[in-house]
Motif scaffolding. Structure first.
Motif, PDB file in Angstrom:
ATOM      1  N   GLY A  60       0.817  -1.208   0.000  1.00 32.88           N
ATOM      2  CA  GLY A  60       0.000   0.000   0.000  1.00 32.88           C
ATOM      3  C   GLY A  60       0.851   1.258   0.000  1.00 32.88           C
ATOM      4  O   GLY A  60       0.447   2.297  -0.519  1.00 32.88           O
ATOM      5  N   GLN A  61       2.042   1.156   0.581  1.00 36.15           N
ATOM      6  CA  GLN A  61       2.960   2.297   0.622  1.00 36.15           C
ATOM      7  C   GLN A  61       3.800   2.416  -0.643  1.00 36.15           C
ATOM      8  O   GLN A  61       4.108   3.519  -1.096  1.00 36.15           O
ATOM      9  N   THR A  62       4.178   1.276  -1.220  1.00 38.57           N
ATOM     10  CA  THR A  62       5.112   1.301  -2.347  1.00 38.57           C
ATOM     11  C   THR A  62       4.433   1.280  -3.702  1.00 38.57           C
ATOM     12  O   THR A  62       5.032   1.626  -4.715  1.00 38.57           O
ATOM     13  N   GLY A  63       3.155   0.840  -3.743  1.00 35.19           N
ATOM     14  CA  GLY A  63       2.510   0.619  -5.017  1.00 35.19           C
ATOM     15  C   GLY A  63       2.697  -0.820  -5.447  1.00 35.19           C
ATOM     16  O   GLY A  63       3.406  -1.590  -4.796  1.00 35.19           O
ATOM     17  N   PRO A  64       2.062  -1.236  -6.546  1.00 34.16           N
ATOM     18  CA  PRO A  64       2.137  -2.634  -7.008  1.00 34.16           C
ATOM     19  C   PRO A  64       3.580  -3.084  -7.192  1.00 34.16           C
ATOM     20  O   PRO A  64       4.402  -2.365  -7.749  1.00 34.16           O
ATOM     21  N   ALA A  65       3.877  -4.282  -6.704  1.00 34.89           N
ATOM     22  CA  ALA A  65       5.244  -4.802  -6.811  1.00 34.89           C
ATOM     23  C   ALA A  65       5.227  -6.312  -6.666  1.00 34.89           C
ATOM     24  O   ALA A  65       4.308  -6.884  -6.068  1.00 34.89           O
ATOM     25  N   TYR A  66       6.224  -6.954  -7.225  1.00 34.13           N
ATOM     26  CA  TYR A  66       6.460  -8.373  -6.979  1.00 34.13           C
ATOM     27  C   TYR A  66       7.378  -8.469  -5.772  1.00 34.13           C
ATOM     28  O   TYR A  66       8.468  -7.883  -5.769  1.00 34.13           O
ATOM     29  N   VAL A  67       6.941  -9.177  -4.745  1.00 35.16           N
ATOM     30  CA  VAL A  67       7.711  -9.266  -3.503  1.00 35.16           C
ATOM     31  C   VAL A  67       8.674 -10.442  -3.600  1.00 35.16           C
ATOM     32  O   VAL A  67       8.255 -11.607  -3.681  1.00 35.16           O
ATOM     33  N   LEU A  68       9.941 -10.132  -3.603  1.00 35.77           N
ATOM     34  CA  LEU A  68      10.973 -11.168  -3.627  1.00 35.77           C
ATOM     35  C   LEU A  68      11.385 -11.448  -2.190  1.00 35.77           C
ATOM     36  O   LEU A  68      11.848 -10.547  -1.490  1.00 35.77           O
ATOM     37  N   PRO A  69      11.228 -12.675  -1.705  1.00 32.64           N
ATOM     38  CA  PRO A  69      11.498 -12.959  -0.296  1.00 32.64           C
ATOM     39  C   PRO A  69      12.985 -12.928   0.022  1.00 32.64           C
ATOM     40  O   PRO A  69      13.843 -12.942  -0.866  1.00 32.64           O
ATOM     41  N   GLU A  70      13.270 -12.885   1.306  1.00 35.78           N
ATOM     42  CA  GLU A  70      14.652 -12.902   1.773  1.00 35.78           C
ATOM     43  C   GLU A  70      15.361 -14.133   1.219  1.00 35.78           C
ATOM     44  O   GLU A  70      14.849 -15.239   1.265  1.00 35.78           O
ATOM     45  N   GLY A  71      16.548 -13.919   0.661  1.00 33.80           N
ATOM     46  CA  GLY A  71      17.284 -15.022   0.066  1.00 33.80           C
ATOM     47  C   GLY A  71      16.808 -15.405  -1.323  1.00 33.80           C
ATOM     48  O   GLY A  71      17.397 -16.264  -1.973  1.00 33.80           O
ATOM     49  N   GLY A  72      15.709 -14.790  -1.790  1.00 30.41           N
ATOM     50  CA  GLY A  72      15.190 -15.117  -3.109  1.00 30.41           C
ATOM     51  C   GLY A  72      14.520 -16.472  -3.192  1.00 30.41           C
ATOM     52  O   GLY A  72      14.266 -16.976  -4.279  1.00 30.41           O
ATOM     53  N   ASN A  74      11.718 -19.007  -3.284  1.00 28.30           N
ATOM     54  CA  ASN A  74      10.301 -19.276  -3.482  1.00 28.30           C
ATOM     55  C   ASN A  74      10.171 -20.349  -4.560  1.00 28.30           C
ATOM     56  O   ASN A  74      11.169 -20.939  -4.980  1.00 28.30           O
ATOM     57  N   GLU A  75       8.962 -20.611  -5.019  1.00 25.60           N
ATOM     58  CA  GLU A  75       8.770 -21.691  -5.985  1.00 25.60           C
ATOM     59  C   GLU A  75       9.454 -21.391  -7.320  1.00 25.60           C
ATOM     60  O   GLU A  75       9.956 -22.298  -7.992  1.00 25.60           O
ATOM     61  N   ALA A 143       5.425 -26.620  -4.123  1.00 25.40           N
ATOM     62  CA  ALA A 143       5.663 -26.543  -5.567  1.00 25.40           C
ATOM     63  C   ALA A 143       5.193 -27.806  -6.289  1.00 25.40           C
ATOM     64  O   ALA A 143       5.275 -27.880  -7.520  1.00 25.40           O
ATOM     65  N   GLY A 144       4.722 -28.804  -5.536  1.00 30.54           N
ATOM     66  CA  GLY A 144       4.251 -30.039  -6.133  1.00 30.54           C
ATOM     67  C   GLY A 144       5.356 -30.884  -6.727  1.00 30.54           C
ATOM     68  O   GLY A 144       5.135 -31.647  -7.672  1.00 30.54           O
ATOM     69  N   GLN A 145       6.544 -30.783  -6.164  1.00 26.71           N
ATOM     70  CA  GLN A 145       7.694 -31.511  -6.679  1.00 26.71           C
ATOM     71  C   GLN A 145       8.011 -32.715  -5.799  1.00 26.71           C
ATOM     72  O   GLN A 145       7.894 -32.653  -4.579  1.00 26.71           O
ATOM     73  N   THR A 146       8.439 -33.784  -6.439  1.00 29.92           N
ATOM     74  CA  THR A 146       8.821 -35.006  -5.733  1.00 29.92           C
ATOM     75  C   THR A 146      10.329 -35.158  -5.782  1.00 29.92           C
ATOM     76  O   THR A 146      10.944 -35.001  -6.836  1.00 29.92           O
ATOM     77  N   VAL A 147      10.925 -35.449  -4.643  1.00 31.95           N
ATOM     78  CA  VAL A 147      12.374 -35.626  -4.552  1.00 31.95           C
ATOM     79  C   VAL A 147      12.704 -37.109  -4.576  1.00 31.95           C
ATOM     80  O   VAL A 147      12.153 -37.891  -3.793  1.00 31.95           O
ATOM     81  N   THR A 148      13.583 -37.498  -5.489  1.00 30.28           N
ATOM     82  CA  THR A 148      14.002 -38.901  -5.555  1.00 30.28           C
ATOM     83  C   THR A 148      15.460 -39.089  -5.159  1.00 30.28           C
ATOM     84  O   THR A 148      15.876 -40.201  -4.840  1.00 30.28           O
ATOM     85  N   ALA A 149      16.230 -38.013  -5.177  1.00 30.56           N
ATOM     86  CA  ALA A 149      17.654 -38.113  -4.847  1.00 30.56           C
ATOM     87  C   ALA A 149      17.848 -38.010  -3.332  1.00 30.56           C
ATOM     88  O   ALA A 149      17.165 -37.235  -2.662  1.00 30.56           O
ATOM     89  N   PRO A 150      18.772 -38.779  -2.764  1.00 35.07           N
ATOM     90  CA  PRO A 150      19.092 -38.611  -1.338  1.00 35.07           C
ATOM     91  C   PRO A 150      19.758 -37.265  -1.108  1.00 35.07           C
ATOM     92  O   PRO A 150      20.510 -36.778  -1.962  1.00 35.07           O
ATOM     93  N   TRP A 151      19.493 -36.657   0.043  1.00 36.70           N
ATOM     94  CA  TRP A 151      20.078 -35.353   0.313  1.00 36.70           C
ATOM     95  C   TRP A 151      20.197 -35.115   1.808  1.00 36.70           C
ATOM     96  O   TRP A 151      19.580 -35.796   2.620  1.00 36.70           O
TER      97      TRP A 151
END
Length: 246
Positions: A60-72, A74-75, A143-151
């Motif tokens: 509301g203060q900055t106007g329309p924007a895409y919010v990039l989270p800390e560390g970037g 997201n999905e 994100a609906g992703q399946t992990v198959t690799a050990p980590w």
């Protein structure tokens, strides 16, 4: 982000935790030079950064924007970082892929593209980084992703916490550069390579494995350390001695 805004002609706003100070540190000075507007949040406000009501008020203060989270993280970050895996695979066949972790987005992206025969190792750059495993799992689920690799996320190489380091780590960075001609930073990649080589010494990886460590940058931090300590002598251990960045 500031550089991207300058190159592609869109407005950028950086939310900075802490009080405004002058002169700006080198990282913020470069962001401002690239056209970023800096806005400052006290620590209480910063803790609310992911709350929908706080973000709505901010927009509301900055106007329309895409919010990039800390560390970037997201999905979309998962999709972008996943693209690095086939790029690496085109250059070398590997069994394990290692990367430093701050918020876990890069590691999470790698997991989307690795096969079950490969493994991923994250080295946490911050203290008590065990929570990163749950954060990455939640992000992958969203994100609906399946992990198959050990980590795994290795949490024992933080050297005191985020943005903290020791003479031991700085000496390792110095020796690594002398041996390989590659400069690391003490926030992320120095801890990553220290951890990977220690894991190799412990036979963590199967004999004959090809292990790839991804250098994710962070070298602009050296300019900030130079400004903080007032000078840079032949090498940082001579400047910092037993001090730590708080």
């Amino acid at each position: 982000m500031a550089a991207a805004g300058r190159l592609y002609g869109f407005r950028t706003i950086g939310m900075v935790r802490g009080e405004e100070s002058s002169p700006l540190n080198p990282t913020l000075a470069q962001a401002a030079a690239d056209g970023m507007t800096l806005r400052y949040l006290d620590r209480d406000a910063y803790r609310q950064k992911q709350e929908p009501t706080f973000q709505a008020d901010l927009l509301g203060q900055t106007g329309p924007a895409y919010v990039l989270p800390e560390g970037g993280t997201n999905e979309l970050a998962l999709r972008g970082c996943a693209e690095l895996v086939p790029e690496l695979s085109a250059q070398i066949s590997f069994d394990a892929l290692c990367v430093a972790c701050g918020t876990g987005g890069t590691l999470g992206g790698f997991l989307a593209a690795l096969s079950p025969q490969q493994q991923a190792v994250g080295v946490a750059a911050l203290k008590n980084g065990g929570f990163l495993q749950e954060d990455i799992k939640a992000l992958k689920t969203a994100a609906g992703q399946t992990v198959t690799a050990p980590w795994s996320v290795q949490t024992q190489y933080h050297f005191g916490g985020y943005a903290k380091f020791s003479p031991e780590l700085l000496t390792f960075i110095q020796q690594f550069q002398q041996r390989h001609g590659i400069l690391l930073d003490p926030l992320y990649t120095g801890k990553l390579l220290y951890g990977v080589l220690d894991l190799l010494n412990q036979d963590y990886f199967a004999a004959g494995s090809t292990v790839v460590a991804v250098h994710t940058g962070g070298l602009q931090a050296w300019a900030g350390f130079s400004a903080r300590f007032g000078q840079r002598s032949a090498w940082w251990p001579d400047v910092i001695h037993n001090q730590e960045v708080k």
